[in-house]
Motif scaffolding. Structure first.
Motif, PDB file in Angstrom:
ATOM      1  N   ILE A  54      58.399 143.953  20.094  1.00  0.00           N
ATOM      2  CA  ILE A  54      58.345 145.159  20.907  1.00  0.00           C
ATOM      3  C   ILE A  54      57.213 145.074  21.920  1.00  0.00           C
ATOM      4  O   ILE A  54      57.393 145.345  23.092  1.00  0.00           O
ATOM      5  CB  ILE A  54      58.180 146.416  20.015  1.00  0.00           C
ATOM      6  CG1 ILE A  54      59.402 146.570  19.128  1.00  0.00           C
ATOM      7  CG2 ILE A  54      57.966 147.653  20.867  1.00  0.00           C
ATOM      8  CD1 ILE A  54      59.290 147.662  18.110  1.00  0.00           C
ATOM      9  N   ILE A  55      56.030 144.684  21.478  1.00  0.00           N
ATOM     10  CA  ILE A  55      54.867 144.604  22.374  1.00  0.00           C
ATOM     11  C   ILE A  55      54.378 143.158  22.405  1.00  0.00           C
ATOM     12  O   ILE A  55      54.064 142.579  21.375  1.00  0.00           O
ATOM     13  CB  ILE A  55      53.734 145.533  21.901  1.00  0.00           C
ATOM     14  CG1 ILE A  55      54.226 146.976  21.886  1.00  0.00           C
ATOM     15  CG2 ILE A  55      52.504 145.373  22.782  1.00  0.00           C
ATOM     16  CD1 ILE A  55      53.241 147.964  21.320  1.00  0.00           C
ATOM     17  N   GLY A  56      54.311 142.620  23.608  1.00  0.00           N
ATOM     18  CA  GLY A  56      53.767 141.273  23.773  1.00  0.00           C
ATOM     19  C   GLY A  56      54.608 140.160  23.189  1.00  0.00           C
ATOM     20  O   GLY A  56      54.109 139.062  22.975  1.00  0.00           O
ATOM     21  N   ARG A 105      59.416 136.352  25.728  1.00  0.00           N
ATOM     22  CA  ARG A 105      60.681 136.626  26.410  1.00  0.00           C
ATOM     23  C   ARG A 105      61.676 135.525  26.095  1.00  0.00           C
ATOM     24  O   ARG A 105      61.360 134.341  26.189  1.00  0.00           O
ATOM     25  CB  ARG A 105      60.472 136.710  27.912  1.00  0.00           C
ATOM     26  CG  ARG A 105      59.788 137.974  28.326  1.00  0.00           C
ATOM     27  CD  ARG A 105      60.024 138.222  29.794  1.00  0.00           C
ATOM     28  NE  ARG A 105      59.610 139.569  30.108  1.00  0.00           N
ATOM     29  CZ  ARG A 105      58.895 139.891  31.154  1.00  0.00           C
ATOM     30  NH1 ARG A 105      58.539 138.960  32.008  1.00  0.00           N
ATOM     31  NH2 ARG A 105      58.554 141.137  31.366  1.00  0.00           N
ATOM     32  N   SER A 110      63.498 139.942  24.007  1.00  0.00           N
ATOM     33  CA  SER A 110      62.212 139.372  23.602  1.00  0.00           C
ATOM     34  C   SER A 110      62.129 139.356  22.084  1.00  0.00           C
ATOM     35  O   SER A 110      62.930 139.978  21.392  1.00  0.00           O
ATOM     36  CB  SER A 110      61.066 140.174  24.197  1.00  0.00           C
ATOM     37  OG  SER A 110      61.094 141.494  23.722  1.00  0.00           O
TER      38      SER A 110
END
Length: 164
Positions: A32-34, A37, A29
């Protein structure tokens, strides 16, 4: 990747029909967060038909998806999208035992013989391996079948003890 059968299909349909077949592999992705992808598109929207008695040769650069397409057609990999039909049967509807039986009629042949053939195995063992895996014959019957298969491709029985 030759695929073929000299007999007519039971349904009159193409022996192999591939419709809009695609395969993407996850590639991490963007955060790291949100994060978004990422994926690698190995095969994108491939459609083709192979009639009984035809042979398909798939050509492309290394990494272009040839082997992945072959594995998708045999249902050794699950497609991201699309469908594969063999003799009119949708492979996605078949159970494990049905697929195993159907794969006896299907074969990938890779261009690089070192990727396909073990250079330390005798022709007898290489050809006999498929017969054993699918429990088609044992002992003298297996030997007779190996000789028969070699004859079908223009090789004599004395080739059985040769290395590839």
């Amino acid at each position: 990747m030759p695929i073929g059968n000299t007999a007519a299909t039971a349904s009159g349909a193409p022996l192999v029909r591939v419709e809009h077949l695609s395969k993407e592999f996850p590639a991490g992705s963007t955060g790291i967060i949100g994060g978004k992808r990422l994926s690698i598109k190995a095969v994108a929207g491939v459609s083709l038909e192979i009639q009984p008695g035809e042979t398909l040769g798939l050509v492309g650069e290394s990494g272009s998806g040839k082997s992945t397409l072959g594995r998708l057609i045999l249902k050794l990999l699950e497609p991201t999208a699309g469908a594969v039909y063999f003799d009119g049967r949708d492979l996605s509807t078949l159970g494990r035992a049905e697929l195993r039986a159907l794969r006896r009629q299907m074969q990938l042949v890779f261009q690089d013989p070192y990727a396909s053939l073990n250079p330390r195995m005798r022709v007898r063992s290489i050809v006999g391996e498929g017969i054993e895996i699918h429990k088609l014959a044992r002992g003298a019957e297996k030997e007779r079948r190996i000789v028969e298969l070699l004859a079908m491709v223009g090789m004599s029985a004395d080739a059985m003890d040769r290395l590839p």
